[in-house]
Design a protein around this motif. Structure first.
Motif, PDB file in Angstrom:
ATOM      1  N   SER A  30       0.836  -1.202   0.000  1.00  0.00           N
ATOM      2  CA  SER A  30       0.000   0.000   0.000  1.00  0.00           C
ATOM      3  C   SER A  30       0.873   1.255   0.000  1.00  0.00           C
ATOM      4  CB  SER A  30      -0.916   0.011   1.226  1.00  0.00           C
ATOM      5  OG  SER A  30      -1.852  -1.033   1.168  1.00  0.00           O
ATOM      6  N   TYR A  31       0.371   2.279  -0.652  1.00  0.00           N
ATOM      7  CA  TYR A  31       1.057   3.573  -0.661  1.00  0.00           C
ATOM      8  C   TYR A  31       0.646   4.346   0.581  1.00  0.00           C
ATOM      9  CZ  TYR A  31       2.001   8.438  -1.972  1.00  0.00           C
ATOM     10  OH  TYR A  31       2.421   9.744  -1.986  1.00  0.00           O
ATOM     11  N   ARG A  32       1.615   4.685   1.405  1.00  0.00           N
ATOM     12  CA  ARG A  32       1.361   5.461   2.619  1.00  0.00           C
ATOM     13  C   ARG A  32       2.220   6.717   2.593  1.00  0.00           C
ATOM     14  NH1 ARG A  32       1.627   0.078   4.561  1.00  0.00           N
ATOM     15  NH2 ARG A  32      -0.351  -0.636   5.479  1.00  0.00           N
ATOM     16  N   ILE A  50     -13.870  15.651   3.710  1.00  0.00           N
ATOM     17  CA  ILE A  50     -12.731  15.383   2.819  1.00  0.00           C
ATOM     18  C   ILE A  50     -13.193  14.475   1.703  1.00  0.00           C
ATOM     19  CG2 ILE A  50     -10.376  14.517   2.659  1.00  0.00           C
ATOM     20  CD1 ILE A  50     -10.113  14.941   5.671  1.00  0.00           C
ATOM     21  N   ASP A  51     -12.836  14.827   0.473  1.00  0.00           N
ATOM     22  CA  ASP A  51     -13.244  14.043  -0.685  1.00  0.00           C
ATOM     23  C   ASP A  51     -12.024  13.711  -1.522  1.00  0.00           C
ATOM     24  OD1 ASP A  51     -15.069  12.800  -2.498  1.00  0.00           O
ATOM     25  OD2 ASP A  51     -14.797  14.514  -3.823  1.00  0.00           O
ATOM     26  N   SER A  52     -11.943  12.467  -2.009  1.00  0.00           N
ATOM     27  CA  SER A  52     -10.845  12.024  -2.863  1.00  0.00           C
ATOM     28  C   SER A  52     -11.401  11.554  -4.189  1.00  0.00           C
ATOM     29  CB  SER A  52     -10.062  10.891  -2.185  1.00  0.00           C
ATOM     30  OG  SER A  52      -9.142  10.307  -3.082  1.00  0.00           O
ATOM     31  N   THR A  53     -10.581  11.647  -5.239  1.00  0.00           N
ATOM     32  CA  THR A  53     -11.015  11.200  -6.561  1.00  0.00           C
ATOM     33  C   THR A  53     -11.023   9.682  -6.669  1.00  0.00           C
ATOM     34  OG1 THR A  53      -8.738  11.446  -7.348  1.00  0.00           O
ATOM     35  CG2 THR A  53     -10.255  13.283  -7.749  1.00  0.00           C
ATOM     36  N   THR A  57      -8.625   5.221  -1.403  1.00  0.00           N
ATOM     37  CA  THR A  57      -7.757   5.928  -0.466  1.00  0.00           C
ATOM     38  C   THR A  57      -8.420   6.061   0.901  1.00  0.00           C
ATOM     39  OG1 THR A  57      -8.632   8.068  -1.191  1.00  0.00           O
ATOM     40  CG2 THR A  57      -6.642   7.266  -2.281  1.00  0.00           C
ATOM     41  N   GLU A  58      -7.589   5.998   1.930  1.00  0.00           N
ATOM     42  CA  GLU A  58      -8.026   6.266   3.295  1.00  0.00           C
ATOM     43  C   GLU A  58      -7.288   7.508   3.783  1.00  0.00           C
ATOM     44  OE1 GLU A  58      -7.646   2.983   5.906  1.00  0.00           O
ATOM     45  OE2 GLU A  58      -8.788   1.600   4.631  1.00  0.00           O
ATOM     46  N   LEU A  59      -8.043   8.477   4.267  1.00  0.00           N
ATOM     47  CA  LEU A  59      -7.475   9.751   4.687  1.00  0.00           C
ATOM     48  C   LEU A  59      -7.806  10.003   6.149  1.00  0.00           C
ATOM     49  CD1 LEU A  59      -8.609  11.717   1.528  1.00  0.00           C
ATOM     50  CD2 LEU A  59      -6.285  10.959   2.007  1.00  0.00           C
ATOM     51  N   ALA A  78      -3.279   4.325   0.250  1.00  0.00           N
ATOM     52  CA  ALA A  78      -3.986   3.924  -0.973  1.00  0.00           C
ATOM     53  C   ALA A  78      -3.663   2.473  -1.293  1.00  0.00           C
ATOM     54  CB  ALA A  78      -3.604   4.821  -2.143  1.00  0.00           C
ATOM     55  N   ASP A  79      -4.682   1.745  -1.714  1.00  0.00           N
ATOM     56  CA  ASP A  79      -4.530   0.349  -2.100  1.00  0.00           C
ATOM     57  C   ASP A  79      -3.983   0.292  -3.526  1.00  0.00           C
ATOM     58  OD1 ASP A  79      -4.706  -2.337  -2.566  1.00  0.00           O
ATOM     59  OD2 ASP A  79      -6.819  -2.526  -2.051  1.00  0.00           O
ATOM     60  N   ASN A  80      -2.827  -0.334  -3.706  1.00  0.00           N
ATOM     61  CA  ASN A  80      -2.193  -0.394  -5.028  1.00  0.00           C
ATOM     62  C   ASN A  80      -2.576  -1.625  -5.838  1.00  0.00           C
ATOM     63  OD1 ASN A  80      -0.749   2.022  -4.906  1.00  0.00           O
ATOM     64  ND2 ASN A  80       0.985   1.079  -3.857  1.00  0.00           N
TER      65      ASN A  80
END
Length: 270
Positions: A30-32, A50-53, A57-59, A78-80
């Motif tokens: 995962s991308y951290r 909070i909104d992500s495209t 993703t976890e914020l 983010a799950d890769n």
């Protein structure tokens, strides 16, 4: 050695030394990261939402109340899985005061795939990764045919590893898990060491094919330690009106009788 591998992987996936400056992560990792959030206003603000495209993703922003010009850290993960190449996601922080403009952030990184899963268009070279991004990292396949034209059901799927990332002895497919009766899957090792999986009608002359809208899963079994199972979804519409029907796989589910939803289906298939 790991840093060198990732650098080679970035160049192999993107073919650009400029993109090698971005942080790189393997598909199974995962991308951290931590993003800086700065209050650009001369007054205190409160982050309302909070909104992500991307929903992958976890914020996490522990501090929602920011003093003027204050900077706080926001954690992102983010799950890769099932991704490759350059990733760019926008993040919007909406404030409690609608008169203030939201805060916009951007995250960029590179995913080094364990196995690249690509759709090969009709007539395209199956030993080349598609140049068009829309044909890369495809895990859902859409098909349609009349019951008397099942030979039209055909998808070519290319499996490959970046240079130097294949398992010892090369990438191999040991089989396919599929319980339906519409499809059959044939895997062939190509001259470039990639694998071409052809999904086609199990019996083009089937007298009683399943009718209506079908959504089935097929799992390709590989020898890759980080990606031993490749889960694919096949959405097929078999009916006499298939030629006049356009399918949007993201907007439909089978109706109660196996037919199309009453609201209709729009979109396109590859």
């Amino acid at each position: 050695m790991k840093i060198a591998f990732l650098l080679v992987g970035v160049l192999a996936v993107l073919g650009s030394a400029e993109s090698a400056a971005l942080p790189a992560f393997s598909e199974h990792v995962s991308y951290r990261t931590t993003l800086s959030v700065t209050n650009p206003y001369d007054r205190a603000i409160k982050v309302e939402s909070i909104d992500s495209t991307c929903t992958c993703t976890e914020l996490s922003l522990p501090e929602r109340l920011l003093l003027p010009r204050e900077t706080v850290a926001m954690a992102m993960e983010a799950d890769n899985r099932n991704r490759s190449g350059r990733q760019e996601y926008g993040i919007t922080l909406f404030l409690s005061d609608p008169a203030l403009e939201p805060i916009e952030l951007k995250a960029q990184w590179v995913v080094i795939p364990d196995i690249q899963v690509d759709l090969i268009a009709p007539g395209a070279d199956s030993q080349q990764r598609p140049a068009e991004v829309g044909f890369r990292d495809v895990y859902r396949y859409v098909a349609k045919a009349r019951p008397d034209e099942l030979h039209r059901l055909r998808k070519r799927i290319r499996l490959s590893c970046p240079d130097g990332a294949a398992p010892p002895g090369g990438l191999q497919v040991s089989g396919t898990e599929y319980t339906g009766r519409l499809w059959r899957f044939t895997a062939t090792v190509q001259a470039d060491a990639s694998i071409l999986v052809v999904a086609e009608a199990r019996d083009p002359e089937m007298a009683d094919p399943p009718l209506g809208l079908l959504e089935e899963q097929a799992v390709i079994l590989t020898n890759h330690p980080h990606k031993p199972r490749i889960e694919l979804v096949f959405t097929a519409y078999i009916n006499k009106d298939a030629g006049q029907t356009i399918i949007d796989p993201g907007a439909l589910r089978p109706g109660p009788d196996g037919g199309l939803p009453e609201q209709g289906v729009v979109g396109s298939d590859k």
